[in-house]
Design a protein around this motif. Structure first.
Motif, PDB file in Angstrom:
ATOM      1  N   ILE A   2      -2.876   1.982  -1.833  1.00 51.23           N
ATOM      2  CA  ILE A   2      -3.627   3.076  -1.214  1.00 51.23           C
ATOM      3  C   ILE A   2      -4.688   2.492  -0.295  1.00 51.23           C
ATOM      4  O   ILE A   2      -5.470   1.630  -0.694  1.00 51.23           O
ATOM      5  CB  ILE A   2      -4.287   3.974  -2.294  1.00 51.23           C
ATOM      6  CG1 ILE A   2      -3.230   4.581  -3.200  1.00 51.23           C
ATOM      7  CG2 ILE A   2      -5.165   5.039  -1.646  1.00 51.23           C
ATOM      8  CD1 ILE A   2      -2.192   5.425  -2.490  1.00 51.23           C
ATOM      9  N   TYR A   3      -4.693   2.986   0.943  1.00 51.48           N
ATOM     10  CA  TYR A   3      -5.711   2.606   1.907  1.00 51.48           C
ATOM     11  C   TYR A   3      -6.835   3.630   1.858  1.00 51.48           C
ATOM     12  O   TYR A   3      -6.580   4.831   1.926  1.00 51.48           O
ATOM     13  CB  TYR A   3      -5.140   2.594   3.320  1.00 51.48           C
ATOM     14  CG  TYR A   3      -4.343   1.374   3.702  1.00 51.48           C
ATOM     15  CD1 TYR A   3      -4.074   0.356   2.794  1.00 51.48           C
ATOM     16  CD2 TYR A   3      -3.859   1.234   4.986  1.00 51.48           C
ATOM     17  CE1 TYR A   3      -3.348  -0.763   3.166  1.00 51.48           C
ATOM     18  CE2 TYR A   3      -3.131   0.126   5.368  1.00 51.48           C
ATOM     19  CZ  TYR A   3      -2.883  -0.872   4.454  1.00 51.48           C
ATOM     20  OH  TYR A   3      -2.167  -1.971   4.836  1.00 51.48           O
ATOM     21  N   LYS A   4      -8.056   3.141   1.740  1.00 52.98           N
ATOM     22  CA  LYS A   4      -9.237   3.990   1.893  1.00 52.98           C
ATOM     23  C   LYS A   4      -9.779   3.708   3.290  1.00 52.98           C
ATOM     24  O   LYS A   4     -10.117   2.572   3.612  1.00 52.98           O
ATOM     25  CB  LYS A   4     -10.265   3.696   0.813  1.00 52.98           C
ATOM     26  CG  LYS A   4      -9.780   4.126  -0.553  1.00 52.98           C
ATOM     27  CD  LYS A   4     -10.859   4.044  -1.586  1.00 52.98           C
ATOM     28  CE  LYS A   4     -10.330   4.634  -2.892  1.00 52.98           C
ATOM     29  NZ  LYS A   4     -11.372   4.746  -3.897  1.00 52.98           N
ATOM     30  N   GLU A  22      -1.392   6.546   1.426  1.00 49.46           N
ATOM     31  CA  GLU A  22      -0.496   5.461   1.035  1.00 49.46           C
ATOM     32  C   GLU A  22      -0.213   4.555   2.234  1.00 49.46           C
ATOM     33  O   GLU A  22      -0.013   5.032   3.348  1.00 49.46           O
ATOM     34  CB  GLU A  22       0.807   6.020   0.487  1.00 49.46           C
ATOM     35  CG  GLU A  22       0.609   6.759  -0.829  1.00 49.46           C
ATOM     36  CD  GLU A  22       1.902   7.274  -1.406  1.00 49.46           C
ATOM     37  OE1 GLU A  22       2.771   6.430  -1.741  1.00 49.46           O
ATOM     38  OE2 GLU A  22       2.041   8.500  -1.528  1.00 49.46           O
ATOM     39  N   ASP A  23      -0.184   3.255   1.975  1.00 45.51           N
ATOM     40  CA  ASP A  23       0.060   2.295   3.056  1.00 45.51           C
ATOM     41  C   ASP A  23       1.457   2.431   3.657  1.00 45.51           C
ATOM     42  O   ASP A  23       1.700   2.016   4.776  1.00 45.51           O
ATOM     43  CB  ASP A  23      -0.185   0.860   2.595  1.00 45.51           C
ATOM     44  CG  ASP A  23       0.788   0.402   1.510  1.00 45.51           C
ATOM     45  OD1 ASP A  23       1.496   1.239   0.908  1.00 45.51           O
ATOM     46  OD2 ASP A  23       0.820  -0.820   1.241  1.00 45.51           O
ATOM     47  N   SER A  24       2.358   3.077   2.937  1.00 45.80           N
ATOM     48  CA  SER A  24       3.727   3.270   3.430  1.00 45.80           C
ATOM     49  C   SER A  24       3.860   4.499   4.331  1.00 45.80           C
ATOM     50  O   SER A  24       4.927   4.728   4.901  1.00 45.80           O
ATOM     51  CB  SER A  24       4.696   3.400   2.249  1.00 45.80           C
ATOM     52  OG  SER A  24       4.332   4.518   1.449  1.00 45.80           O
ATOM     53  N   GLU A 112      -6.518  -0.188  -2.668  1.00 42.85           N
ATOM     54  CA  GLU A 112      -6.510  -0.061  -4.123  1.00 42.85           C
ATOM     55  C   GLU A 112      -5.122   0.302  -4.624  1.00 42.85           C
ATOM     56  O   GLU A 112      -4.249   0.684  -3.851  1.00 42.85           O
ATOM     57  CB  GLU A 112      -7.515   1.007  -4.567  1.00 42.85           C
ATOM     58  CG  GLU A 112      -8.954   0.649  -4.269  1.00 42.85           C
ATOM     59  CD  GLU A 112      -9.935   1.676  -4.813  1.00 42.85           C
ATOM     60  OE1 GLU A 112      -9.501   2.755  -5.275  1.00 42.85           O
ATOM     61  OE2 GLU A 112     -11.137   1.387  -4.767  1.00 42.85           O
ATOM     62  N   GLU A 113      -4.959   0.234  -5.926  1.00 48.41           N
ATOM     63  CA  GLU A 113      -3.716   0.650  -6.572  1.00 48.41           C
ATOM     64  C   GLU A 113      -3.620   2.170  -6.542  1.00 48.41           C
ATOM     65  O   GLU A 113      -4.623   2.876  -6.599  1.00 48.41           O
ATOM     66  CB  GLU A 113      -3.670   0.163  -8.024  1.00 48.41           C
ATOM     67  CG  GLU A 113      -3.588  -1.334  -8.184  1.00 48.41           C
ATOM     68  CD  GLU A 113      -2.254  -1.901  -7.749  1.00 48.41           C
ATOM     69  OE1 GLU A 113      -1.220  -1.219  -7.903  1.00 48.41           O
ATOM     70  OE2 GLU A 113      -2.252  -3.034  -7.229  1.00 48.41           O
ATOM     71  N   LYS A 114      -2.404   2.658  -6.485  1.00 46.13           N
ATOM     72  CA  LYS A 114      -2.148   4.090  -6.505  1.00 46.13           C
ATOM     73  C   LYS A 114      -2.454   4.644  -7.898  1.00 46.13           C
ATOM     74  O   LYS A 114      -2.120   4.032  -8.902  1.00 46.13           O
ATOM     75  CB  LYS A 114      -0.675   4.348  -6.148  1.00 46.13           C
ATOM     76  CG  LYS A 114      -0.301   5.789  -6.034  1.00 46.13           C
ATOM     77  CD  LYS A 114       1.133   5.941  -5.568  1.00 46.13           C
ATOM     78  CE  LYS A 114       1.483   7.403  -5.448  1.00 46.13           C
ATOM     79  NZ  LYS A 114       2.849   7.580  -4.952  1.00 46.13           N
ATOM     80  N   GLU A 115      -3.127   5.811  -7.941  1.00 45.05           N
ATOM     81  CA  GLU A 115      -3.422   6.477  -9.214  1.00 45.05           C
ATOM     82  C   GLU A 115      -2.327   7.472  -9.531  1.00 45.05           C
ATOM     83  O   GLU A 115      -1.963   8.291  -8.676  1.00 45.05           O
ATOM     84  CB  GLU A 115      -4.758   7.226  -9.134  1.00 45.05           C
ATOM     85  CG  GLU A 115      -5.973   6.345  -9.165  1.00 45.05           C
ATOM     86  CD  GLU A 115      -7.254   7.167  -9.192  1.00 45.05           C
ATOM     87  OE1 GLU A 115      -7.275   8.257  -9.838  1.00 45.05           O
ATOM     88  OE2 GLU A 115      -8.220   6.740  -8.550  1.00 45.05           O
ATOM     89  N   ASP A 116      -1.806   7.423 -10.743  1.00 42.51           N
ATOM     90  CA  ASP A 116      -0.785   8.384 -11.161  1.00 42.51           C
ATOM     91  C   ASP A 116      -1.363   9.795 -11.164  1.00 42.51           C
ATOM     92  O   ASP A 116      -2.508  10.011 -11.567  1.00 42.51           O
ATOM     93  CB  ASP A 116      -0.273   8.038 -12.567  1.00 42.51           C
ATOM     94  CG  ASP A 116       0.570   6.771 -12.569  1.00 42.51           C
ATOM     95  OD1 ASP A 116       1.129   6.433 -11.517  1.00 42.51           O
ATOM     96  OD2 ASP A 116       0.660   6.123 -13.635  1.00 42.51           O
ATOM     97  N   VAL A 119      -2.598  13.194  -5.524  1.00 46.22           N
ATOM     98  CA  VAL A 119      -1.837  13.562  -4.336  1.00 46.22           C
ATOM     99  C   VAL A 119      -2.469  12.879  -3.124  1.00 46.22           C
ATOM    100  O   VAL A 119      -3.683  12.930  -2.932  1.00 46.22           O
ATOM    101  CB  VAL A 119      -1.832  15.104  -4.149  1.00 46.22           C
ATOM    102  CG1 VAL A 119      -1.104  15.488  -2.880  1.00 46.22           C
ATOM    103  CG2 VAL A 119      -1.211  15.775  -5.364  1.00 46.22           C
ATOM    104  N   TYR A 120      -1.613  12.271  -2.315  1.00 47.96           N
ATOM    105  CA  TYR A 120      -2.054  11.584  -1.098  1.00 47.96           C
ATOM    106  C   TYR A 120      -1.337  12.198   0.094  1.00 47.96           C
ATOM    107  O   TYR A 120      -0.216  12.645  -0.047  1.00 47.96           O
ATOM    108  CB  TYR A 120      -1.725  10.093  -1.179  1.00 47.96           C
ATOM    109  CG  TYR A 120      -2.384   9.393  -2.348  1.00 47.96           C
ATOM    110  CD1 TYR A 120      -3.707   9.002  -2.282  1.00 47.96           C
ATOM    111  CD2 TYR A 120      -1.672   9.135  -3.522  1.00 47.96           C
ATOM    112  CE1 TYR A 120      -4.313   8.362  -3.352  1.00 47.96           C
ATOM    113  CE2 TYR A 120      -2.263   8.502  -4.593  1.00 47.96           C
ATOM    114  CZ  TYR A 120      -3.583   8.113  -4.502  1.00 47.96           C
ATOM    115  OH  TYR A 120      -4.178   7.483  -5.561  1.00 47.96           O
ATOM    116  N   PRO A 121      -1.953  12.227   1.272  1.00 45.52           N
ATOM    117  CA  PRO A 121      -3.318  11.802   1.591  1.00 45.52           C
ATOM    118  C   PRO A 121      -4.355  12.740   0.985  1.00 45.52           C
ATOM    119  O   PRO A 121      -4.062  13.890   0.661  1.00 45.52           O
ATOM    120  CB  PRO A 121      -3.367  11.840   3.110  1.00 45.52           C
ATOM    121  CG  PRO A 121      -2.271  12.739   3.537  1.00 45.52           C
ATOM    122  CD  PRO A 121      -1.243  12.714   2.443  1.00 45.52           C
TER     123      PRO A 121
END
Length: 164
Positions: A2-4, A22-24, A112-116, A119-121
């Motif tokens: 995850i990009y902040k 998400e970076d993807s 950072e790591e994705k949080e389960d 919802v992103y963005p």
């Protein structure tokens, strides 16, 4: 991952949004997140620009290829955050609505790591209200020649008379 990312409107007042994405995601998805975060309709042309550490604009990554013959311009839907925004190259310039020139500075703040279950963005923080019209831009310094004066001697001007 995850990009902040902080997205700052180019104005004297502090107006910014902190987003996580998400970076993807593609730059088109990031464009949509920015327009929603700032309250734009999202129906205007836009481009991202790579830049150096001093915010000097470089390569354009466009929402659409507007050239008649097709060109080699990079497109948002084919370019992903992970490919363009890195810890080594953490800055982009984003321009929305080329008639109004809403200009934003985009900077990667953290990865950072994705949080389960999240919802992103996602808009993490919103500061300042978007003005009714974009801030005035000054694209050029005062001209070195007064074009209202009558020139007696055109030889003093720095141009080739057979330029075309």
């Amino acid at each position: 991952m995850i990009y902040k990312i902080r997205v700052i409107l180019d104005t004297e007042e502090d107006i910014f949004r902190d987003l996580e994405i998400e970076d993807s995601n593609s730059l088109e998805e990031f464009h949509n997140a920015i327009t929603q975060a700032f309250g734009f309709m999202g129906n205007e042309m836009a481009s991202f620009y790579t830049c150096d550490s001093e915010w000097n604009q470089d390569e354009e990554i466009a929402l659409f290829d507007m050239s008649e013959s097709g060109s080699n311009v990079r497109l948002m839907n084919e370019t992903f955050l992970t490919d363009i925004l890195t810890e080594e190259q953490p800055k982009l310039i984003y321009v929305y609505d080329f008639m109004s020139m809403w200009t934003f500075f985009v900077e990667l703040a953290d990865i950072e790591e994705k949080e389960d279950g999240r919802v992103y963005p996602n808009v993490l923080f919103s500061f300042g209200e978007l003005p009714d019209s974009p801030p005035e831009k000054s694209f050029e310094s005062k001209p070195s020649v007064d074009f209202d004066e009558n020139f007696e001697n055109y030889d003093d001007l720095d141009f080739d008379e057979n330029w075309n």
